[in-house]
Design a protein around this motif. Structure first.
Motif, PDB file in Angstrom:
ATOM      1  N   LYS A  23      46.084  38.335  36.353  1.00 18.59           N
ATOM      2  CA  LYS A  23      45.052  38.631  35.972  1.00 18.59           C
ATOM      3  C   LYS A  23      43.914  37.665  36.323  1.00 18.59           C
ATOM      4  CE  LYS A  23      41.730  39.762  32.117  1.00 18.59           C
ATOM      5  NZ  LYS A  23      41.695  39.993  30.639  1.00 18.59           N
ATOM      6  N   ARG A  26      43.865  37.539  40.222  1.00 15.58           N
ATOM      7  CA  ARG A  26      43.073  38.793  41.097  1.00 15.58           C
ATOM      8  C   ARG A  26      41.654  38.573  40.723  1.00 15.58           C
ATOM      9  NH1 ARG A  26      46.721  43.915  38.904  1.00 15.58           N
ATOM     10  NH2 ARG A  26      48.521  43.693  40.187  1.00 15.58           N
ATOM     11  N   LYS A  31      40.481  35.333  48.393  1.00 15.63           N
ATOM     12  CA  LYS A  31      40.913  36.627  48.811  1.00 15.63           C
ATOM     13  C   LYS A  31      41.585  36.715  50.253  1.00 15.63           C
ATOM     14  CE  LYS A  31      39.165  38.762  45.266  1.00 15.63           C
ATOM     15  NZ  LYS A  31      39.984  39.072  44.054  1.00 15.63           N
TER      16      LYS A  31
END
Length: 293
Positions: A23, A26, A31
């Motif tokens: 979690k 993310r 990225k």
């Protein structure tokens, strides 16, 4: 019955901390982690957890890996040692928990003490300035190097042949208190395995009893400690998920397939690297001081 409860707690911890890591990565992770780095992290997780299961340890080796590759800043090293390796260490503990006979009270009390130490240590270390972390590691890492060398040569407490499988009275109280401190130090990047083994030997326990105690201690202290590092963002988010997964395979490979490696040679190499890292931390602090940071 107690062993079954401990195993259930460990499983819950494993699922919970992995879900929290996923979690957080993310929501807050990079990225654009290069594929090259992902492969390196995967290999690192597999190899270091394989070595950990064979007794070399993972805290010192992960710190050396990240320091030498410069893939994490110094302030993230304690967090990396806890967050990234929490799930694989739980798998280790589950595999070793029922193999070796140990008194239930001794096991439970020492594991609980380490877990509480991890909670306290995590709250402190996760918010320390980088200079303080470097200072702590520059002092403790040479001590760990000495302990590792003593361990593989059976020097000092490691040469003591104890036969007990249980502790009572004053010895149990002392062992519990020291394991609490070791749980705190684990959060500062100091591995618990070797010191815990020395502690068990000094208390007169059969040296094999140290395995479920030290592995169980880490399995229960690392997830709560990791929560603090995750909240503070003080760990390598790019490595966490993939290394957690490949680390499990490293544990299973060591347990079921590899069984034995030239551990003595590798431990000497790790000890030398720890001394180098200690000097490097001192140099980094002096450089920052000169530059007024």
């Amino acid at each position: 019955m107690i062993i079954t409860i401990l195993r259930i707690i460990m499983l819950v911890f494993a699922v919970g901390i992995f879900a929290l890591i996923v979690k957080d990565c993310r929501q807050n992770g990079p990225k654009d982690v290069p594929v090259k780095h992902k492969v390196i992290y995967g290999i690192m997780g597999f190899v270091l957890n394989l070595l950990d299961t064979l007794g070399v340890g993972s805290n010192a080796t992960q710190a050396a890996f990240f320091k030498l590759t410069k893939l994490s800043p110094d302030e993230d090293l304690p967090g990396n040692g806890n967050v990234i390796f929490a799930v694989p260490v739980i798998v280790e503990a589950l595999l070793f928990m029922n193999i070796i006979e140990v008194d239930t009270l001794t096991l439970f009390s020492m594991l609980a003490a380490a877990m509480l130490g991890g909670i306290v240590g995590g709250k402190i270390i996760a918010h320390l300035p980088v200079r303080n972390i470097r200072t702590i590691m520059s002092i403790t890492l040479p001590c760990v190097a000495v302990i590792l060398v003593c361990k593989i040569n059976g020097v000092g407490p490691f040469g003591i042949l104890g036969y007990a499988t249980a502790l009572t009275g004053g010895k149990l109280i002392v062992a519990v208190l020291i394991n609490f401190v070791l749980g705190m130090l684990m959060c500062a990047g100091v591995g618990l395995y070797a010191p815990c083994m020395a502690l068990c030997a000094l208390m007169g326990l059969n040296i094999t009893v140290a395995f479920p105690i030290m592995m169980g201690s880490c399995a229960l202290l690392m997830p709560p400690a990791s929560v603090e590092f995750i909240k503070a963002g003080r760990y390598n988010r790019g490595a966490a998920v993939i290394a957690s997964i490949t680390g499990i395979f490293g544990v299973l490979a060591a347990y079921f397939i590899v069984k034995e490696l030239p551990v003595k040679v590798m431990t000497y190499i790790v000890a030398v690297v720890l001394i180098y890292m200690s000097i490097s931390f001192i140099h980094s602090n002096r450089k920052d001081k000169r530059e007024g940071k």
